[in-house]
Design a protein around this motif. Structure first.
Motif, PDB file in Angstrom:
ATOM      1  N   SER A  24      -7.606 -65.708 -34.894  1.00  0.00           N
ATOM      2  CA  SER A  24      -7.408 -64.841 -36.150  1.00  0.00           C
ATOM      3  C   SER A  24      -8.784 -64.213 -36.663  1.00  0.00           C
ATOM      4  CB  SER A  24      -6.815 -65.938 -37.106  1.00  0.00           C
ATOM      5  OG  SER A  24      -6.782 -65.409 -38.444  1.00  0.00           O
ATOM      6  N   ARG A  25      -8.719 -63.063 -36.997  1.00  0.00           N
ATOM      7  CA  ARG A  25      -9.868 -62.484 -37.778  1.00  0.00           C
ATOM      8  C   ARG A  25     -10.200 -62.924 -39.091  1.00  0.00           C
ATOM      9  NH1 ARG A  25     -11.635 -57.445 -35.807  1.00  0.00           N
ATOM     10  NH2 ARG A  25     -10.220 -56.434 -34.020  1.00  0.00           N
ATOM     11  N   ASP A  26      -9.141 -63.597 -39.753  1.00  0.00           N
ATOM     12  CA  ASP A  26      -9.470 -64.253 -40.890  1.00  0.00           C
ATOM     13  C   ASP A  26     -10.222 -65.443 -40.821  1.00  0.00           C
ATOM     14  OD1 ASP A  26      -8.164 -62.142 -42.212  1.00  0.00           O
ATOM     15  OD2 ASP A  26      -6.126 -63.134 -42.284  1.00  0.00           O
ATOM     16  N   VAL A  27      -9.901 -66.329 -39.784  1.00  0.00           N
ATOM     17  CA  VAL A  27     -10.467 -67.463 -39.440  1.00  0.00           C
ATOM     18  C   VAL A  27     -12.072 -67.494 -39.292  1.00  0.00           C
ATOM     19  CG1 VAL A  27     -10.642 -69.436 -37.903  1.00  0.00           C
ATOM     20  CG2 VAL A  27      -8.418 -68.787 -38.650  1.00  0.00           C
ATOM     21  N   GLN A  29     -14.126 -64.944 -39.977  1.00  0.00           N
ATOM     22  CA  GLN A  29     -15.126 -64.390 -41.158  1.00  0.00           C
ATOM     23  C   GLN A  29     -16.185 -65.055 -41.771  1.00  0.00           C
ATOM     24  OE1 GLN A  29     -15.235 -61.184 -41.124  1.00  0.00           O
ATOM     25  NE2 GLN A  29     -13.553 -61.047 -39.719  1.00  0.00           N
ATOM     26  N   SER A  30     -15.805 -66.262 -41.771  1.00  0.00           N
ATOM     27  CA  SER A  30     -16.981 -67.227 -42.364  1.00  0.00           C
ATOM     28  C   SER A  30     -17.812 -68.075 -41.305  1.00  0.00           C
ATOM     29  CB  SER A  30     -16.287 -68.275 -43.306  1.00  0.00           C
ATOM     30  OG  SER A  30     -15.541 -68.928 -42.703  1.00  0.00           O
TER      31      SER A  30
END
Length: 258
Positions: A24-27, A29-30
């Motif tokens: 997941s791109r969201d996962v 990012q950090s």
């Protein structure tokens, strides 16, 4: 990743690790970096718009790193394998065939490295159905290289003298394949043998390779160089020598084996 966690604890780097079953791109990012199972490549690559040449040609990735604010997929195992062969097998006879055992993504990565080194005949040993698609991917990017699909049962029947054999299969679950490989009647004298399985610590295939007077490339060589590539990308551990990394790997394997 378990090894990197072990190393982080030893060096006091304080790294935190998370495991996610799906990309997941969201996962990511950090994150500072992302380790990806190569087997997920076929699901991840269609979601990406920018692919480095190597990732695009082999259709495989094993990591993501952020460069200039953008996440890029990488295939560090390919570079690690190339460095092992260049550093430890300088006299590898590229005129002789190579055998790559396995029909997964790692086998395709190994085959690509050997093809780029100039090995003209590469035998892919495994399930014929799965290997056909691997062969098609390799043939598109490696023009002029002859890829042969070979069933495991036909391994000992080959009247060739290969310069290198690389295993990517967990042989602890395939005793008959281990037995057939251990004959090494398809190998030339003083050829090279590499097994990518870092565990178990007692590698029966490489023990048999030594008895057959082949030159063994222990999997820890690949693991150590792969670690160096990761540390360089993360800009840490510059004080660690190749010997230091190999020693920490041996400590980790001893702990894991027990």
């Amino acid at each position: 990743m378990k090894y990197l966690k072990f190393l982080s604890e030893q060096k006091g780097w304080g790294w935190e690790f998370e495991v996610h079953p799906e990309f997941s791109r969201d996962v990511i990012q950090s994150a500072a970096a992302v380790k990806v199972a190569p087997s997920l490549s076929s699901k991840i690559l269609p979601q990406l718009t920018v692919l480095p040449t190597q990732v695009r040609s082999i259709e495989c990735l094993d990591s993501f790193f952020k460069e200039n604010g953008t996440w890029y997929p990488r295939l560090l195992l390919h570079e690690a394998l190339r460095l092992v062969f260049v550093g430890e097998a300088r006299d590898l006879d590229i005129r002789a065939p190579a055998f790559v055992v396995g029909d997964g993504d790692e086998a395709r990565i190994v085959s690509s490295v050997l093809a780029e080194m100039g090995v003209g005949d590469i035998y892919l040993v495994g399930d014929a159905g799965r290997l056909q698609s691997q062969k098609e991917i390799l043939a598109r990017s490696q023009l002029g290289i002859r890829f042969h699909v070979l069933l495991p049962d036909d391994l000992t029947l080959q009247a060739v003298s290969a310069g290198v054999v690389v295993n990517t299969v967990d042989l602890s679950k395939q005793k008959s394949l281990l037995t057939d490989l251990s004959y090494f009647n398809f190998m030339k004298r003083a050829g090279y043998a590499l097994d990518l399985n870092i565990l178990p610590a007692q590698n029966l295939l490489l023990e048999e390779a030594e008895k057959a007077e082949l030159r063994v490339l222990p999997p820890v060589l690949v693991a150590a160089i792969l670690t160096r590539l990761w540390l360089d990308r993360l800009e840490v551990g510059s004080e660690l020598s190749p010997q230091d990394i190999r020693e920490t790997w041996m400590q980790f394997l001893k702990q894991s084996s027990s």
